[in-house]
Write an enzyme that holds these catalytic residues in place. Structure first.
Site, PDB file in Angstrom:
ATOM      1  N   SER A 177     -16.541 -13.213 -20.841  1.00  0.00           N
ATOM      2  CA  SER A 177     -15.349 -12.620 -21.464  1.00  0.00           C
ATOM      3  C   SER A 177     -14.151 -12.743 -20.524  1.00  0.00           C
ATOM      4  O   SER A 177     -13.028 -13.009 -20.965  1.00  0.00           O
ATOM      5  CB  SER A 177     -15.600 -11.154 -21.817  1.00  0.00           C
ATOM      6  OG  SER A 177     -15.930 -10.406 -20.673  1.00  0.00           O
ATOM      7  N   ASP A 232     -14.269  -8.703 -12.982  1.00  0.00           N
ATOM      8  CA  ASP A 232     -14.614 -10.027 -13.524  1.00  0.00           C
ATOM      9  C   ASP A 232     -13.386 -10.935 -13.634  1.00  0.00           C
ATOM     10  O   ASP A 232     -13.439 -12.117 -13.267  1.00  0.00           O
ATOM     11  CB  ASP A 232     -15.254  -9.890 -14.915  1.00  0.00           C
ATOM     12  CG  ASP A 232     -16.650  -9.287 -14.858  1.00  0.00           C
ATOM     13  OD1 ASP A 232     -17.069  -8.864 -13.769  1.00  0.00           O
ATOM     14  OD2 ASP A 232     -17.321  -9.253 -15.912  1.00  0.00           O
TER      15      ASP A 232
HETATM   16  N1  LIG Z   1     -16.556 -19.374 -24.935  1.00  0.00           N
HETATM   17  C1  LIG Z   1     -16.285 -18.326 -25.687  1.00  0.00           C
HETATM   18  N2  LIG Z   1     -15.913 -18.484 -26.976  1.00  0.00           N
HETATM   19  C2  LIG Z   1     -15.637 -17.414 -27.739  1.00  0.00           C
HETATM   20  N3  LIG Z   1     -15.727 -16.128 -27.333  1.00  0.00           N
HETATM   21  C3  LIG Z   1     -16.090 -15.903 -26.067  1.00  0.00           C
HETATM   22  C4  LIG Z   1     -16.396 -16.984 -25.188  1.00  0.00           C
HETATM   23  N4  LIG Z   1     -16.746 -16.443 -24.012  1.00  0.00           N
HETATM   24  C5  LIG Z   1     -16.676 -15.091 -24.147  1.00  0.00           C
HETATM   25  N5  LIG Z   1     -16.289 -14.755 -25.377  1.00  0.00           N
HETATM   26  C6  LIG Z   1     -16.071 -13.372 -25.878  1.00  0.00           C
HETATM   27  O1  LIG Z   1     -16.601 -12.478 -24.901  1.00  0.00           O
HETATM   28  C7  LIG Z   1     -17.654 -11.661 -25.455  1.00  0.00           C
HETATM   29  C8  LIG Z   1     -18.772 -11.473 -24.437  1.00  0.00           C
HETATM   30  O2  LIG Z   1     -18.322 -10.585 -23.477  1.00  0.00           O
HETATM   31  P1  LIG Z   1     -19.262  -9.540 -22.738  1.00  0.00           P
HETATM   32  O3  LIG Z   1     -19.996  -8.708 -23.725  1.00  0.00           O
HETATM   33  O4  LIG Z   1     -18.400  -8.873 -21.757  1.00  0.00           O
HETATM   34  O5  LIG Z   1     -20.339 -10.449 -21.996  1.00  0.00           O
HETATM   35  P2  LIG Z   1     -20.163 -11.397 -20.708  1.00  0.00           P
HETATM   36  O6  LIG Z   1     -18.775 -11.222 -20.208  1.00  0.00           O
HETATM   37  O7  LIG Z   1     -21.175 -10.895 -19.756  1.00  0.00           O
HETATM   38  O8  LIG Z   1     -20.500 -12.768 -21.162  1.00  0.00           O
HETATM   39  C9  LIG Z   1     -18.125 -12.423 -26.682  1.00  0.00           C
HETATM   40  O9  LIG Z   1     -18.638 -11.495 -27.642  1.00  0.00           O
HETATM   41  C10 LIG Z   1     -16.837 -13.083 -27.165  1.00  0.00           C
HETATM   42  O10 LIG Z   1     -16.080 -12.183 -27.931  1.00  0.00           O
HETATM   43  C1  LIG Z   2     -20.681  -3.582 -16.083  1.00  0.00           C
HETATM   44  C2  LIG Z   2     -19.453  -4.185 -15.440  1.00  0.00           C
HETATM   45  O1  LIG Z   2     -19.379  -3.699 -14.098  1.00  0.00           O
HETATM   46  C3  LIG Z   2     -19.541  -5.700 -15.377  1.00  0.00           C
HETATM   47  C4  LIG Z   2     -19.703  -6.347 -16.729  1.00  0.00           C
HETATM   48  O2  LIG Z   2     -19.896  -7.739 -16.607  1.00  0.00           O
HETATM   49  P1  LIG Z   2     -20.327  -8.628 -17.857  1.00  0.00           P
HETATM   50  O3  LIG Z   2     -19.289  -8.464 -18.947  1.00  0.00           O
HETATM   51  O4  LIG Z   2     -21.678  -8.135 -18.300  1.00  0.00           O
HETATM   52  O5  LIG Z   2     -20.360 -10.034 -17.358  1.00  0.00           O
HETATM   53  C5  LIG Z   2     -18.218  -3.725 -16.211  1.00  0.00           C
HETATM   54  C6  LIG Z   2     -16.901  -3.916 -15.494  1.00  0.00           C
HETATM   55  O6  LIG Z   2     -16.873  -4.011 -14.255  1.00  0.00           O
HETATM   56  O7  LIG Z   2     -15.882  -3.934 -16.188  1.00  0.00           O
HETATM   57 MG   LIG Z   3     -17.714  -9.435 -19.918  1.00  0.00          MG
END
Ligand SMILES: Nc1ncnc2c1ncn2[C@@H]1O[C@H](COP(=O)(O)OP(=O)(O)O)[C@@H](O)[C@H]1O
Ligand SMILES: C[C@@](O)(CCOP(=O)(O)O)CC(=O)O
Ligand SMILES: [Mg+2]
Length: 424
Positions: A177, A232
């Site tokens: 994200s 992040d």
């Molecule tokens: N390549 C991508 N294309 C579209 N949406 C994305 C992409 N990468 C991330 N996202 C968005 O970010 C969200 C995931 O974020 P999160 O739950 O914080 O998990 P993480 O950051 O650990 O991957 C997805 O549900 C989507 O909305």
């Molecule tokens: C759980 C947390 O510490 C990290 C979240 O990372 P991710 O979206 O799971 O990649 C939340 C934050 O720091 O905003």
């Molecule tokens: Mg995230």
């Protein structure tokens, strides 16, 4: 999962990822008339996930898996298109329709980026046709894009075609994200003339420009996470290794080479939900939870001390300390409610081979890291990988530390990225 080999090489070769002195060529006009390619890395949190949301220290590093964005001027000059092949989303809006939203979003150019208000998010949901309580992958990605587009480009909405494609799994704890928000913020700021477009691929943005990218990306993270700490997007912007606490970002200039096994349990989870769950627990049991978060803070401090003492190469004793810290933190993360049976299985499997693992990111499934000592027998790594694959997990060996947000020329893009852009 994309093959990370080319990036591992690139990450190792790019000795300049900590140095960010740059000279840039500025564009005079508000819009570029050519393609832009931007990328931002995912991240691994060594220690401090969740605790960092509550003001504790986190140590995080860039990961050699990246999100890439291609921006082109719109074909017909009257529309904006966002194409997200990882999640199968492609949407187009008329600029004339978006123009009506501008008064509710646009900040003056001098003002600091503001977070999305609940009214603005409701407004966008209605515009995009999403129901009110929606938190699915597509709507979060689209809302974050629209929020950044309207807020950054509000003075003169440009007609654009944007494709975002990632080597990162989405929603697995590797900061997809943030990499998404950082690359969109950088591309929109560049195309609207608010930051420069460096003349060459190896020239980086200035510290002031990176700070602006980071603060807009943080607003995108707010749309996706609800209450992000900002760690992040800081790693997505600056790369390298960072110590992060309460919005304060301190690059750790020298870190020993660390090899890890990164494993995706492939159990889906939502960062937003997990972060909210920890907050509820903290409110319900402050006297019980606060000491756990303080202990996680102390783990981050101790880990940083060991890494800095072992810059020239970690000793056996220092590796042992790092392993113990990993084990303790994994227990803490279970206590605060972000563990998962898939992660328990992973820890048991690696422990049976003498290795130490913890979840990384929000937990509840997603990814874990396993520390690999430099003298580890390849046969041990193969055996662990085999065992984890049998659970349906995906794992790959990588080193940590990768450059932050970067601009690319089309000829320098890796093959998998070019292929994905051509197909999009
Ligand atoms: N390549 C991508 N294309 C579209 N949406 C994305 C992409 N990468 C991330 N996202 C968005 O970010 C969200 C995931 O974020 P999160 O739950 O914080 O998990 P993480 O950051 O650990 O991957 C997805 O549900 C989507 O909305
Ligand atoms: C759980 C947390 O510490 C990290 C979240 O990372 P991710 O979206 O799971 O990649 C939340 C934050 O720091 O905003
Ligand atoms: Mg995230």
């Amino acid at each position: 999962m994309a093959d990370a080999d080319w990036l591992s090489e690139r990450g190792r070769d790019e000795s300049d990822w900590r140095g960010m002195t740059v000279a840039c060529t500025c564009v005079g006009s508000m819009m570029v008339d050519r393609e832009l390619f931007v990328s931002a890395p995912g991240k691994v949190i060594l220690h401090g996930e969740h605790a960092v949301v509550h003001g504790k220290v986190a140590l995080a590093v860039g990961l050699n898996l990246r999100t890439f964005l291609r921006l082109r001027p719109g074909k017909d000059n009257g529309t904006v298109e966002i194409n997200l092949p990882n999640i199968g989303t492609k949407l187009t809006w008329k600029i004339s329709d978006l123009q009506a939203l501008v008064p509710s979003f646009h900040n003056s150019p001098e003002s600091k980026p503001l977070g999305p208000s609940p009214e603005q998010l409701d407004f966008l949901k209605t515009f995009a046709g999403f129901s009110n309580g929606t938190t699915d992958t597509e709507s979060l990605a689209v809302l974050a894009f629209l929020y950044l587009y309207l807020s950054i480009c509000g003075q003169a909405l440009p007609s654009l075609e944007i494709v975002v494609w990632s080597q990162l799994p989405t929603g697995a704890g590797l900061g997809s994200s943030a990499a998404y928000s950082v690359s969109i913020a950088a591309a929109l700021l560049a195309t609207s003339g608010k930051i420069s477009i460096p003349a060459q691929e190896n020239i980086r943005w200035t510290q002031a420009e990176l700070t602006l990218i980071n603060s807009w990306a943080f607003q995108g993270e707010k749309v996706i996470h609800g209450n992000p700490s900002g760690v992040d997007n800081a790693v997505g912007t600056w790369g390298g290794a960072l110590r992060f606490q309460a919005g304060e970002i301190n690059p750790i200039e020298r870190v020993p080479v660390l090899e890890i096994l990164l494993t995706n349990t492939c159990v889906p989870r939502s960062t937003k939900t997990l972060v909210a769950g920890v907050k509820d627990k903290l409110l319900k049991f402050p006297g019980i939870m606060e000491p756990v978060l303080s202990s996680i803070n102390a783990i981050s401090e101790e880990c940083q001390r060991v890494l800095q003492a072992g810059v020239e190469g970690l000793t056996i004793e220092q590796y042992s300390v790092l392993e113990e810290l990993i084990d303790i933190n994994q227990h803490h993360l279970n206590v605060i409610g972000v563990g998962h049976p898939s992660l328990d299985r992973l820890c048991q499997a690696t422990t049976s081979h003498g290795l130490h693992s913890k979840l990384t990111g929000a937990g509840g499934g997603g990814c874990a890291i396993t520390l690999l000592r430099p003298d580890i027998e390849p046969s041990v790594v193969d055996a662990v990988k085999q065992e984890l694959s049998a659970y349906g997990y995906q794992c790959w060996r990588t080193s940590i530390g990768a450059p932050g947000v970067s601009l690319h020329s089309s000829s320098m893009l890796p093959e998998d990225v070019t292929r994905s852009f051509n197909k999009a």
